[in-house]
Design an enzyme around this catalytic site. Structure first.
Site, mmCIF file in Angstrom:
data_model
loop_
_atom_site.group_PDB
_atom_site.id
_atom_site.type_symbol
_atom_site.label_atom_id
_atom_site.label_comp_id
_atom_site.label_asym_id
_atom_site.label_seq_id
_atom_site.Cartn_x
_atom_site.Cartn_y
_atom_site.Cartn_z
ATOM 1 N N GLU A 277 0.827 -1.204 0.000
ATOM 2 C CA GLU A 277 0.000 0.000 0.000
ATOM 3 C C GLU A 277 0.865 1.259 0.000
ATOM 4 O O GLU A 277 1.690 1.472 0.894
ATOM 5 C CB GLU A 277 -0.908 -0.006 1.234
ATOM 6 C CG GLU A 277 -1.690 1.272 1.464
ATOM 7 C CD GLU A 277 -2.704 1.545 0.358
ATOM 8 O OE1 GLU A 277 -2.694 2.676 -0.168
ATOM 9 O OE2 GLU A 277 -3.485 0.639 0.031
ATOM 10 N N SER A 323 -5.930 1.603 -5.216
ATOM 11 C CA SER A 323 -5.521 0.260 -4.816
ATOM 12 C C SER A 323 -6.101 -0.820 -5.713
ATOM 13 O O SER A 323 -5.399 -1.751 -6.129
ATOM 14 C CB SER A 323 -5.930 0.012 -3.357
ATOM 15 O OG SER A 323 -5.248 0.891 -2.495
ATOM 16 N N HIS A 437 -1.104 3.662 5.080
ATOM 17 C CA HIS A 437 -2.307 4.282 4.513
ATOM 18 C C HIS A 437 -2.741 5.400 5.450
ATOM 19 O O HIS A 437 -2.526 5.334 6.647
ATOM 20 C CB HIS A 437 -3.404 3.210 4.412
ATOM 21 C CG HIS A 437 -4.569 3.570 3.537
ATOM 22 N ND1 HIS A 437 -5.420 4.606 3.822
ATOM 23 C CD2 HIS A 437 -5.040 3.016 2.386
ATOM 24 C CE1 HIS A 437 -6.347 4.681 2.886
ATOM 25 N NE2 HIS A 437 -6.146 3.732 2.006
ATOM 26 N N ASP A 491 0.971 -0.598 -4.965
ATOM 27 C CA ASP A 491 -0.281 -0.417 -5.713
ATOM 28 C C ASP A 491 -0.281 0.922 -6.441
ATOM 29 O O ASP A 491 -0.722 1.041 -7.575
ATOM 30 C CB ASP A 491 -1.492 -0.550 -4.804
ATOM 31 C CG ASP A 491 -1.476 0.423 -3.614
ATOM 32 O OD1 ASP A 491 -0.423 1.038 -3.334
ATOM 33 O OD2 ASP A 491 -2.521 0.567 -2.950
ATOM 34 N N HIS A 492 0.234 1.951 -5.780
ATOM 35 C CA HIS A 492 0.290 3.308 -6.344
ATOM 36 C C HIS A 492 1.208 4.137 -5.465
ATOM 37 O O HIS A 492 1.730 3.649 -4.460
ATOM 38 C CB HIS A 492 -1.108 3.944 -6.425
ATOM 39 C CG HIS A 492 -1.847 3.938 -5.114
ATOM 40 N ND1 HIS A 492 -1.515 4.748 -4.051
ATOM 41 C CD2 HIS A 492 -2.915 3.203 -4.695
ATOM 42 C CE1 HIS A 492 -2.333 4.529 -3.040
ATOM 43 N NE2 HIS A 492 -3.190 3.591 -3.394
#
Length: 639
Positions: A277, A323, A437, A491-492
């Protein structure tokens, strides 16, 4: 003037002018809070972008205020009465206040989404049960945005009350109604033209891609837009449309949507994929040795050490912005364009992926994510891909390790992962981490363990890196470890500190690492070729010795075929495709910009009438790839 409703029309014009004024104020605040992400070259360029943004403001304002406009001029005689004006006041501020808040929400959300708010937020929110907590946390951590919104609204109310409509009764009802009908017709025409963006019958209404017509850098399109426009314009829209630019032979020759790798593998390796994440490339020292960033600080000591024993790609990019986009890109080789594939009407179809490949080879397949089952849409999409098992917060079954917001803390969930996989071999398991996150916390017992950095995310990144270290300590003692291939990527991206990562292309820059303790897989070294998430699936298919054709827009990064590469991602307004030496900006119909691939900021548009042969072919390939993508998604040919 009493019979021709002059003061009412004047009041309406004034009140609508206020909306335009405050939308410009919101645009300025959006830029102010995100100026390191949306670069503007001086005051004159800012005012130019603001001017072009007026067309998008007009559409948004008329969307929201169409009923207010009608209520303000409809001939019902009581329009000027005090109670009716009070009703208009409340209608005006409830509708405008609610939607105006979208712009302020984006001042925060844009830092993570890299795009203006769209209706795709529904597809994300429907899978979450903690939206209230997330909103409260965002308010708590961004007080200046909330204070700005409150001050703007108070100032707006003050200005609104400066012009009052005096009560008057029409003396000549015929003139009153006749003038009202005339005014209604004129205003209706103006509203229709304003919502469309112009008065040309032959021209389609403006949409998100039009924001890039007058910008020098694609990222500036988000400053031209406003969040109300981008949200309403994408409701019930479907940008998945069949197109025809080239013939199928050109696609087969230049795009090569099917790949075949012929590698002999005696004993099938296990596969463990970590989708981390928000683990942007910016945070990891091993991936920044050649960036020459002054006083660079790494927040991933374990990942850096593992990279020394791995095959790493130092110029890798994400193929999406959220995500769930990362899941489809990494596992199925399907990037997300302006509209995300995973939230489209076409996501529920048979899809070839590394999951289906492993299932075909007799692997035990599983997906792990420590959030409540169904969160992020992972479980639903995992079922589409064909995972045999899903392990979430429910299966973990110990809420003492819940972070209170999103998921089980990474360290205990990674330990659960290490001990639970491998009961059947060969296996392929995917872990999607959660702790790095927003709201960027670490467990209380680790409050002083990790060094603070200039970004909130820096401590959680270190915590997840530590959790990864503990995972490998446990995994290395398992009987399946020696014959396992590990893949680690993100994911990013997320929060940005270094100027290098404020560049348009680097907003998608992520780490990509392949590791195995078994030397026979030869996964060591540093590769500076451009790579991407959608390359992971064909690379693993190659390493597993899956000697059948696979549908893939990516390529095997360990093949000796020296395949051409196409790097694909979207800024939510346009598609950005790297082919050969150039980046092509594509709006779904035409290429509107060409940049050299070393121009990561996308600062110098090379598009001209005198294109070189490579650029001309690149434009054709861009359109051909887009055509093939739409054909396979819409016509359900992803297997």
């Amino acid at each position: 003037m009493k019979n021709f409703r002059g003061q009412e029309v004047l009041a309406l014009v004034y009140r609508l002018f206020l909306v335009f004024f405050f939308y410009q104020m919101a645009r300025f605040l959006f830029w102010f809070f995100n100026q390191e992400l949306v670069k503007v070259d001086g005051i004159s360029e800012y005012f130019k972008l603001s001017y072009y943004g007026t067309a998008f403001d007009t559409t948004a304002i008329l969307y929201v205020n169409s009923v207010f406009i009608l209520l303000s001029i409809i001939p019902i005689v009581i329009n000027t009465k005090k109670n009716y004006q009070k009703f208009l006041f409340f209608w005006y501020f409830i509708t405008n206040g609610f939607t105006y808040a979208f712009n302020f929400g984006d001042m925060i959300y844009y830092r993570f989404s890299q795009a203006r708010l769209t209706s795709a937020v529904f597809s994300v929110a429907k899978n979450e049960s903690n939206i209230g907590k997330v909103f409260f946390n965002a308010v708590l951590h961004n007080p200046f945005v909330i204070v700005s919104f409150i001050l703007m609204m108070l100032f707006w109310i003050l200005l609104y009350k400066k012009m009052k409509v005096e009560e008057e009764k029409p003396k000549n009802l015929i003139k009153y109604f006749a003038s009202s009908v005339a005014i209604l017709c004129v205003i209706a025409l103006l509203v229709v033209g304003g919502i469309r963006g112009d008065f040309k019958h032959s021209t389609r209404p403006i949409n998100l891609v039009d924001a890039n017509k007058h910008v020098s850098n694609p990222l500036q399109g988000n400053l031209v837009l406003n969040s109300v426009f981008s949200f309403f314009r994408t409701i019930n829209t479907n940008n998945f449309k069949l197109v025809k630019f080239v013939d199928e032979k050109f696609i087969e020759k230049e795009i090569k949507p099917y790949k075949l790798y012929e590698r002999e593998v005696e004993k099938k390796p296990n596969v463990v994929i970590f989708i981390m994440e928000s683990f942007g490339k910016e945070y990891s020292g091993a991936f920044n040795k050649d960036t020459k960033i002054k006083d660079f600080v790494s927040y991933t000591p374990f990942l850096d050490s593992l990279a020394n024993e791995s095959l790493i790609f130092t110029n890798a990019f994400a193929n999406g912005r959220q995500s769930i986009h990362g899941m489809s890109s990494v596992l199925a080789g399907i990037p997300s364009l302006t509209d995300a594939f995973t939230s489209s009407p076409y996501s529920n179809q048979k899809i070839q992926s590394i999951v289906s490949v492993c299932n075909d080879l007799g692997y035990d397949t599983s997906f792990y994510h420590g959030a409540p089952n169904g969160s992020m849409g992972f479980q639903g999409f995992g079922n589409i891909l064909g995972f045999k098992n899903y392990f979430g917060k429910n299966e973990y079954n110990n809420d003492k390790d819940f972070d209170g917001m999103w998921a089980i803390w990474d360290e205990p969930f990674f330990q659960y992962f290490a001990k639970n996989i491998g009961k059947k071999q060969p296996f392929m398991s995917t872990m999607f981490s959660a702790s790095s996150h927003d709201p960027f916390k670490v467990p209380e017992k680790y409050q002083n363990k990790f060094k603070s950095g200039p970004l909130q995310i820096h401590a959680p990144i270190q915590y997840t890196d530590y959790a990864l270290k503990k995972f490998f300590e446990t995994a290395s003692r398992q009987p399946w470890y020696q014959n396992t291939i590990f893949v680690i990527t993100a994911d990013h991206t997320n929060q940005i500190h270094y100027e290098e990562y404020q560049k348009a292309m680097n907003r998608f820059a992520i780490p990509l690492l392949f590791f195995s303790p078994n030397p026979k897989y030869n996964l060591k070294g540093i590769d500076d070729r451009f790579a991407q998430q959608i390359d992971i699936y064909p690379t693993l298919a190659d390493l597993l010795g899956y000697n059948k054709k696979i549908r893939s827009w990516g390529r095997s990064l360990v093949s000796d075929k020296n395949e051409d590469h196409m790097i694909i991602h979207s800024d939510s307004i346009n598609e950005q495709i790297v082919i050969g030496n150039y980046v092509y900006i594509f709006d779904g119909k035409d290429v509107t910009g060409i940049y050299h691939k070393t121009d990561l900021a996308l600062s110098k548009n090379l598009f001209s009438k005198n294109l070189n042969p490579e650029q001309k072919l690149g434009i054709l390939k861009t359109k051909a790839w887009y055509q093939d993508y739409m054909d396979r998604v819409i016509n359900r040919k992803l297997y």
